[in-house]
Write a protein that holds these residues in place. Structure first.
Motif, PDB file in Angstrom:
ATOM      1  N   ALA A 189       0.833  -1.212   0.000  1.00 12.45           N
ATOM      2  CA  ALA A 189       0.000   0.000   0.000  1.00 12.45           C
ATOM      3  C   ALA A 189       0.863   1.255   0.000  1.00 12.45           C
ATOM      4  O   ALA A 189       0.534   2.241  -0.671  1.00 12.45           O
ATOM      5  CB  ALA A 189      -0.931  -0.007   1.209  1.00 12.45           C
ATOM      6  N   ASP A 190       1.963   1.240   0.754  1.00  6.62           N
ATOM      7  CA  ASP A 190       2.877   2.389   0.733  1.00  6.62           C
ATOM      8  C   ASP A 190       3.390   2.640  -0.677  1.00  6.62           C
ATOM      9  O   ASP A 190       3.428   3.782  -1.157  1.00  6.62           O
ATOM     10  CB  ASP A 190       4.069   2.136   1.670  1.00  6.62           C
ATOM     11  CG  ASP A 190       3.708   2.213   3.145  1.00  6.62           C
ATOM     12  OD1 ASP A 190       2.651   2.788   3.483  1.00  6.62           O
ATOM     13  OD2 ASP A 190       4.493   1.692   3.958  1.00  6.62           O
ATOM     14  N   ASP A 191       3.795   1.571  -1.353  1.00  2.00           N
ATOM     15  CA  ASP A 191       4.318   1.692  -2.712  1.00  2.00           C
ATOM     16  C   ASP A 191       3.231   2.172  -3.670  1.00  2.00           C
ATOM     17  O   ASP A 191       3.460   3.063  -4.501  1.00  2.00           O
ATOM     18  CB  ASP A 191       4.874   0.342  -3.162  1.00  2.00           C
ATOM     19  CG  ASP A 191       5.510   0.387  -4.535  1.00  2.00           C
ATOM     20  OD1 ASP A 191       6.381   1.268  -4.760  1.00  2.00           O
ATOM     21  OD2 ASP A 191       5.154  -0.436  -5.397  1.00  2.00           O
ATOM     22  N   ALA A 192       2.039   1.598  -3.559  1.00  2.00           N
ATOM     23  CA  ALA A 192       0.941   1.989  -4.442  1.00  2.00           C
ATOM     24  C   ALA A 192       0.567   3.452  -4.245  1.00  2.00           C
ATOM     25  O   ALA A 192       0.317   4.182  -5.219  1.00  2.00           O
ATOM     26  CB  ALA A 192      -0.275   1.098  -4.189  1.00  2.00           C
ATOM     27  N   ALA A 193       0.509   3.902  -2.994  1.00  2.00           N
ATOM     28  CA  ALA A 193       0.157   5.297  -2.718  1.00  2.00           C
ATOM     29  C   ALA A 193       1.212   6.246  -3.265  1.00  2.00           C
ATOM     30  O   ALA A 193       0.883   7.315  -3.815  1.00  2.00           O
ATOM     31  CB  ALA A 193      -0.022   5.508  -1.216  1.00  2.00           C
ATOM     32  N   THR A 194       2.473   5.884  -3.140  1.00  2.00           N
ATOM     33  CA  THR A 194       3.551   6.705  -3.701  1.00  2.00           C
ATOM     34  C   THR A 194       3.399   6.819  -5.216  1.00  2.00           C
ATOM     35  O   THR A 194       3.492   7.908  -5.795  1.00  2.00           O
ATOM     36  CB  THR A 194       4.921   6.116  -3.353  1.00  2.00           C
ATOM     37  OG1 THR A 194       5.105   6.160  -1.938  1.00  2.00           O
ATOM     38  CG2 THR A 194       6.051   6.901  -4.017  1.00  2.00           C
ATOM     39  N   ASN A 195       3.151   5.683  -5.869  1.00  2.00           N
ATOM     40  CA  ASN A 195       2.975   5.702  -7.318  1.00  2.00           C
ATOM     41  C   ASN A 195       1.763   6.537  -7.723  1.00  2.00           C
ATOM     42  O   ASN A 195       1.803   7.279  -8.714  1.00  2.00           O
ATOM     43  CB  ASN A 195       2.818   4.276  -7.840  1.00  2.00           C
ATOM     44  CG  ASN A 195       4.077   3.447  -7.688  1.00  2.00           C
ATOM     45  OD1 ASN A 195       5.140   3.977  -7.371  1.00  2.00           O
ATOM     46  ND2 ASN A 195       3.969   2.149  -7.901  1.00  2.00           N
ATOM     47  N   ALA A 196       0.682   6.406  -6.967  1.00  2.98           N
ATOM     48  CA  ALA A 196      -0.532   7.168  -7.283  1.00  2.98           C
ATOM     49  C   ALA A 196      -0.278   8.675  -7.155  1.00  2.98           C
ATOM     50  O   ALA A 196      -0.704   9.466  -8.001  1.00  2.98           O
ATOM     51  CB  ALA A 196      -1.674   6.732  -6.369  1.00  2.98           C
ATOM     52  N   ARG A 197       0.398   9.067  -6.074  1.00  2.00           N
ATOM     53  CA  ARG A 197       0.711  10.495  -5.908  1.00  2.00           C
ATOM     54  C   ARG A 197       1.604  10.990  -7.028  1.00  2.00           C
ATOM     55  O   ARG A 197       1.404  12.097  -7.558  1.00  2.00           O
ATOM     56  CB  ARG A 197       1.373  10.731  -4.554  1.00  2.00           C
ATOM     57  CG  ARG A 197       0.421  10.705  -3.370  1.00  2.00           C
ATOM     58  CD  ARG A 197       1.085  11.219  -2.107  1.00  2.00           C
ATOM     59  NE  ARG A 197       2.161  10.331  -1.668  1.00  2.00           N
ATOM     60  CZ  ARG A 197       2.020   9.361  -0.767  1.00  2.00           C
ATOM     61  NH1 ARG A 197       0.840   9.143  -0.208  1.00  2.00           N
ATOM     62  NH2 ARG A 197       3.050   8.610  -0.415  1.00  2.00           N
ATOM     63  N   ASP A 198       2.595  10.183  -7.411  1.00  2.00           N
ATOM     64  CA  ASP A 198       3.508  10.585  -8.479  1.00  2.00           C
ATOM     65  C   ASP A 198       2.771  10.781  -9.804  1.00  2.00           C
ATOM     66  O   ASP A 198       3.185  11.594 -10.635  1.00  2.00           O
ATOM     67  CB  ASP A 198       4.619   9.550  -8.652  1.00  2.00           C
ATOM     68  CG  ASP A 198       5.621   9.549  -7.508  1.00  2.00           C
ATOM     69  OD1 ASP A 198       5.606  10.512  -6.714  1.00  2.00           O
ATOM     70  OD2 ASP A 198       6.411   8.583  -7.406  1.00  2.00           O
TER      71      ASP A 198
END
Length: 291
Positions: A141-150
């Motif tokens: 989830a941390d990785d997915a949220a980072t990608n989504a924000r980017d």
């Protein structure tokens, strides 16, 4: 049932990871030529996919900006994009923050997909470790949220965890998947995003999540995206009680076929979405320290 005899209703990113023998079991493609007039574009800047009822498609690699413009002639108004995960099967040269902004300006709704670790009872090389399932779900989830924000996907967008087919009846495997999924949902809520789950009506994925719905201690996904390649555009399924994920469902009703719109041919899966933006169930967008 082994993975080699699993049903063909698998999302395309997962299919890229199957052996050639399994891939040969998938549905044959059929070309479709579009003839409808171009639709008027209307910009959208809210959460994805947000409140939306209608057709969507997904394809392994995000189409180019020009291809997305051509496909405004199609009946589809939502597109699935694979934003990350250790089991994502295709490169994404087109998927940038600028691409997302351009599709929003055209009026497309996006449904972001994340292909992370898979059930421990499958043959995927990258699988959930039952002893670390919750920690791995949080990390995903941390990785997915980072990608989504980017990519510029605003908070309250729904990020869909792709859990491919696994056998029902393996209690330890089911427990690991549910721990991973619950931690995924809770952590996405910490980031200010909503959680989704992709699974199949066959196998253990949907059964396990229906059984866990509303149980104390389990953070269930905000929406469910289920595969049943019967060609019917509906979000009703007899395996899902009517009060579960009401107006928060998506169905992949046709898989792996070719369609042509605006002179552009793409191999896609077809989806029907019936969604209302879910009430905020997370407490804040502050991320707790990793445990």
């Amino acid at each position: 049932m082994t993975i080699a005899s699993a049903p063909s209703a698998l999302r395309r990113a997962g299919r890229r990871l199957l052996t050639a023998a399994v891939a040969g079991m998938l549905l044959a493609t059929a070309a479709v030529t579009g003839t409808s007039a171009p639709a008027q574009a209307a910009g959208y800047t809210g959460p994805h996919p947000g409140t939306f009822t209608g057709l969507g498609f997904d394809t392994c690699t995000a189409p180019s900006d020009a291809e997305m413009t051509a496909w405004r002639q199609s009946p589809y108004r939502a597109v699935g994009v694979y934003i990350g995960g250790v089991n994502r099967g295709c490169a994404q040269p087109n998927l940038t923050r600028e691409w997302v902004a351009s599709q929003q300006a055209k009026g497309w709704r996006l449904f972001p997909l994340y292909v992370g670790l898979q059930a421990p009872c499958t043959t995927y090389l990258r699988r959930i470790d039952p002893a670390q399932a919750a920690a791995q779900g949080r990390a995903a989830a941390d990785d997915a949220a980072t990608n989504a924000r980017d990519l510029g996907l605003v908070q309250k967008s729904t990020i869909i965890l792709d859990i491919e087919y696994y056998d029902a009846g393996d209690a330890a495997c089911s427990a690991a998947v549910l721990q991973f999924s619950s931690a995924w949902s809770a952590r996405l809520h910490d980031h200010g995003y909503l959680s989704g789950l992709y699974t199949s009506t066959a196998g253990g994925g949907l059964q396990d999540h229906v059984a866990a719905y509303g149980k104390p201690g389990h953070v269930f996904p905000d929406m469910v995206d289920f595969a049943n390649w019967d060609g019917v555009q509906t979000v009703f399924d007899p395996t899902i009680p009517g009060t579960y994920w009401a107006k928060r469902r998506m169905k992949q009703y046709q898989g792996d076929h070719d369609e042509t719109w605006g002179g552009v041919r793409i191999n896609i899966d077809s989806n029907y979405l019936d969604l209302e933006l879910a009430p905020t169930r997370y407490r804040s967008a502050v991320v707790r320290p990793t445990r």
